[in-house]
Design an enzyme around this catalytic site. Structure first.
Site, PDB file in Angstrom:
ATOM      1  N   ASN A  61      10.884  53.528 -15.242  1.00  0.00           N
ATOM      2  CA  ASN A  61      10.084  53.779 -16.436  1.00  0.00           C
ATOM      3  C   ASN A  61       8.767  54.406 -15.985  1.00  0.00           C
ATOM      4  O   ASN A  61       7.908  53.717 -15.454  1.00  0.00           O
ATOM      5  CB  ASN A  61       9.844  52.446 -17.162  1.00  0.00           C
ATOM      6  N   LYS A  74       6.465  55.665 -17.788  1.00  0.00           N
ATOM      7  CA  LYS A  74       5.349  55.466 -18.734  1.00  0.00           C
ATOM      8  C   LYS A  74       4.591  56.799 -18.945  1.00  0.00           C
ATOM      9  O   LYS A  74       5.219  57.854 -18.929  1.00  0.00           O
ATOM     10  CB  LYS A  74       4.435  54.336 -18.244  1.00  0.00           C
ATOM     11  N   HIS A 134       9.383  48.022 -25.551  1.00  0.00           N
ATOM     12  CA  HIS A 134       8.594  47.684 -24.362  1.00  0.00           C
ATOM     13  C   HIS A 134       7.309  46.986 -24.822  1.00  0.00           C
ATOM     14  O   HIS A 134       6.746  47.334 -25.857  1.00  0.00           O
ATOM     15  CB  HIS A 134       8.266  48.959 -23.568  1.00  0.00           C
ATOM     16  N   GLU A 187       4.358  47.265 -23.976  1.00  0.00           N
ATOM     17  CA  GLU A 187       3.225  48.174 -24.197  1.00  0.00           C
ATOM     18  C   GLU A 187       3.339  48.850 -25.562  1.00  0.00           C
ATOM     19  O   GLU A 187       2.324  49.113 -26.223  1.00  0.00           O
ATOM     20  CB  GLU A 187       3.146  49.202 -23.049  1.00  0.00           C
ATOM     21  N   GLU A 199      11.358  41.264 -19.469  1.00  0.00           N
ATOM     22  CA  GLU A 199      10.115  41.658 -18.805  1.00  0.00           C
ATOM     23  C   GLU A 199       8.985  40.720 -19.218  1.00  0.00           C
ATOM     24  O   GLU A 199       8.367  40.926 -20.277  1.00  0.00           O
ATOM     25  CB  GLU A 199       9.726  43.088 -19.191  1.00  0.00           C
ATOM     26  N   GLY A 239       3.027  45.225 -13.894  1.00  0.00           N
ATOM     27  CA  GLY A 239       1.902  45.902 -13.241  1.00  0.00           C
ATOM     28  C   GLY A 239       0.903  44.980 -12.571  1.00  0.00           C
ATOM     29  O   GLY A 239      -0.194  45.398 -12.201  1.00  0.00           O
ATOM     30  N   SER A 243       6.846  44.174 -11.954  1.00  0.00           N
ATOM     31  CA  SER A 243       6.452  44.146 -10.528  1.00  0.00           C
ATOM     32  C   SER A 243       7.634  44.098  -9.567  1.00  0.00           C
ATOM     33  O   SER A 243       7.538  43.522  -8.480  1.00  0.00           O
ATOM     34  CB  SER A 243       5.489  42.986 -10.252  1.00  0.00           C
TER      35      SER A 243
HETATM   36  P1  PGA Z   1       6.001  47.532 -13.321  1.00  0.00           P
HETATM   37  O1  PGA Z   1       6.417  47.894 -14.830  1.00  0.00           O
HETATM   38  O2  PGA Z   1       7.249  47.641 -12.480  1.00  0.00           O
HETATM   39  O3  PGA Z   1       4.954  48.537 -12.956  1.00  0.00           O
HETATM   40  O4  PGA Z   1       5.491  46.118 -13.341  1.00  0.00           O
HETATM   41  C1  PGA Z   1       7.666  47.518 -15.338  1.00  0.00           C
HETATM   42  C2  PGA Z   1       7.765  47.938 -16.784  1.00  0.00           C
HETATM   43  O5  PGA Z   1       6.774  47.863 -17.512  1.00  0.00           O
HETATM   44  O6  PGA Z   1       8.846  48.373 -17.240  1.00  0.00           O
END
Ligand code: PGA
Length: 245
Positions: A9, A11, A91, A93, A161, A167, A207
């Site tokens: 992903n 983003k 997601h 976000e 998630e 992150g 992560s």
């Molecule tokens: P990350 O993000 O691996 O940077 O923690 C995962 C995600 O948001 O899909």
């Protein structure tokens, strides 16, 4: 047997010049025994979809309506039209920044399916809920309300998630991942026909990196990863793909 998935992903990252990162994954994707999917920003989907037969491309969201007066939005049909086969929906976000509710995610999923896309629906608890011991209740609710009744093993992937792990470099314990993925599996089996419930892939996201991927993948009912930061560079993501496959 559920075929494992390694999903990147990107983003809001990636310019034309970063398409080379996808090209650099082609060999490892070809030899891996898993499906590799990259979800770049919408501006790169069309070009990305022509890079490698071994790498499927996905969008990062779609609108819950098929078309119309929604300035700045993208429809599921547009994603499919420019070469996407998958779309990430719900997601955290998007749920936070764009107030996407379970009902909206449900309706977006219907649109994705109408366009022939495979929906990767994200669910996960925030730190407060986690600390309060509400994780299973929260993700149970999200699962029930975000996933439409017409789910099949072919059109749906679930991604667990935990928001606090995205992150941050933090991940749940392997025991927690085991318990939560088992819970999601049981809920899917309860709601859908047994074969369907057993066959829908459940990804872990938050992560995930080259160091922790093997341990996480060894947990039962973890069928792959949804990877943010560590998917941006081929040198990092190729190690994850190799571990998943
Ligand atoms: P990350 O993000 O691996 O940077 O923690 C995962 C995600 O948001 O899909």
């Amino acid at each position: 047997m559920r075929q494992r998935l390694a999903v990147g992903n990107w983003k809001m990252n990636g310019l034309q010049s970063d398409l080379r990162e996808i090209a650099a994954l082609s060999d490892v994707a070809k030899s891996a025994d898993c499906k590799v999917v990259i979800c770049p920003p919408a501006t790169l989907i069309h070009a990305a979809s022509h890079i490698s037969d071994a790498i499927a491309i996905g969008g990062q969201t779609c609108h819950e309506m098929p078309s119309g007066a929604h300035t700045g939005d993208i429809s599921a049909q547009m994603l499919a039209d420019c070469g996407a086969q998958y779309v990430i929906l719900g997601h955290s976000e998007r749920r936070q920044d764009h107030c996407e509710t379970d009902q909206i995610v449900h309706d977006q999923t219907q649109m994705a399916w109408d366009a022939g896309l495979i929906a990767i629906i994200c669910i996960g608890e925030n730190l407060e809920d986690n600390k309060a011991g509400q994780t299973l209740q929260i993700i149970g609710q999200q699962l029930a309300a975000s996933v439409p009744n017409q789910a099949t093993a072919e059109n749906l992937v679930i991604a667990y998630e935990p928001i606090w792990a995205i992150g941050t470099g933090l991940i749940p314990t392997l025991e927690e991942i085991h318990n939560i993925h088992s819970f999601i599996r049981a809920e899917l089996i309860k709601r859908f026909e047994k074969i369907t419930g057993q066959s829908i892939r459940i990804l872990y996201g938050g992560s995930m990196n080259a160091k922790n991927v093997s341990d996480i993948l060894a947990v039962s009912n973890v069928d792959g990863g949804l990877v943010g930061g560590a998917s941006l560079k081929a040198v990092d993501f190729s190690k994850i793909i190799a571990a998943v496959g």
